[in-house]
Design a protein around this motif. Sequence first.
Motif, mmCIF file in Angstrom:
data_model
loop_
_atom_site.group_PDB
_atom_site.id
_atom_site.type_symbol
_atom_site.label_atom_id
_atom_site.label_comp_id
_atom_site.label_asym_id
_atom_site.label_seq_id
_atom_site.Cartn_x
_atom_site.Cartn_y
_atom_site.Cartn_z
ATOM 1 N N TYR A 168 -1.815 -14.563 8.254
ATOM 2 C CA TYR A 168 -1.989 -15.762 7.219
ATOM 3 C C TYR A 168 -1.494 -16.926 7.955
ATOM 4 C CZ TYR A 168 3.054 -15.091 7.234
ATOM 5 O OH TYR A 168 4.568 -14.978 7.643
ATOM 6 N N GLU A 190 3.499 -5.604 6.788
ATOM 7 C CA GLU A 190 3.124 -6.343 5.521
ATOM 8 C C GLU A 190 1.823 -6.852 5.633
ATOM 9 O OE1 GLU A 190 5.827 -9.443 2.465
ATOM 10 O OE2 GLU A 190 6.096 -9.132 4.585
ATOM 11 N N ARG A 191 1.034 -6.637 4.463
ATOM 12 C CA ARG A 191 -0.011 -7.019 4.413
ATOM 13 C C ARG A 191 -0.306 -7.983 3.007
ATOM 14 N NH1 ARG A 191 -5.161 -3.212 5.692
ATOM 15 N NH2 ARG A 191 -4.368 -2.038 4.033
ATOM 16 N N VAL A 236 -7.816 -9.155 3.127
ATOM 17 C CA VAL A 236 -6.647 -8.340 3.072
ATOM 18 C C VAL A 236 -6.509 -8.247 4.545
ATOM 19 C CG1 VAL A 236 -5.485 -6.341 2.561
ATOM 20 C CG2 VAL A 236 -7.318 -7.186 0.953
ATOM 21 N N GLY A 237 -5.137 -8.583 4.845
ATOM 22 C CA GLY A 237 -4.654 -8.428 6.180
ATOM 23 C C GLY A 237 -3.343 -8.885 6.425
ATOM 24 N N HIS A 238 -2.893 -8.856 7.652
ATOM 25 C CA HIS A 238 -1.404 -9.147 7.788
ATOM 26 C C HIS A 238 -1.338 -10.756 8.467
ATOM 27 C CE1 HIS A 238 -2.354 -6.524 11.280
ATOM 28 N NE2 HIS A 238 -1.784 -7.412 12.094
ATOM 29 N N ARG A 268 -3.015 -10.076 0.328
ATOM 30 C CA ARG A 268 -4.315 -10.029 -0.242
ATOM 31 C C ARG A 268 -4.464 -11.532 -0.786
ATOM 32 N NH1 ARG A 268 -7.361 -6.122 -3.463
ATOM 33 N NH2 ARG A 268 -5.416 -4.765 -3.005
ATOM 34 N N TYR A 328 0.751 -1.152 0.016
ATOM 35 C CA TYR A 328 0.006 -0.069 -0.137
ATOM 36 C C TYR A 328 0.916 1.188 0.021
ATOM 37 C CZ TYR A 328 -4.966 -1.225 0.746
ATOM 38 O OH TYR A 328 -6.213 -1.250 0.647
ATOM 39 N N THR A 358 3.002 0.518 7.320
ATOM 40 C CA THR A 358 2.251 -0.404 7.758
ATOM 41 C C THR A 358 2.709 -1.620 7.726
ATOM 42 O OG1 THR A 358 1.407 -0.759 5.619
ATOM 43 C CG2 THR A 358 -0.220 0.705 6.810
#
Length: 69
Positions: free
Chosen positions: A46, A32-33, A42-44, A35, A24, A30
């Motif tokens: 996983y 690391e995100r 979408v988020g960080h 998708r 982004y 921010t």
Amino acid sequence: MGKKKRKIRICPKCKKPTLRPASYVSGWLTPERFRCMECGYVGHIYLEVSPEEYEQYLKDQADKSEDNK
Ligand SMILES: [Zn+2]
């Protein structure tokens, strides 16, 4: 020992290995995100699994749909 295990990142929502880094440019710093190309998550967060674990997961899913007969 010395055997390197490869891990795959999967989506916490749909459990598909379709996460892509979502960078982004918004002027903020921010974390690391990611998708998900599959469900749009979408988020960080996983999940990290080994290919063996992921295969097992796919098998479990197949077994579940078998039960729905
Ligand atoms: Zn997903």
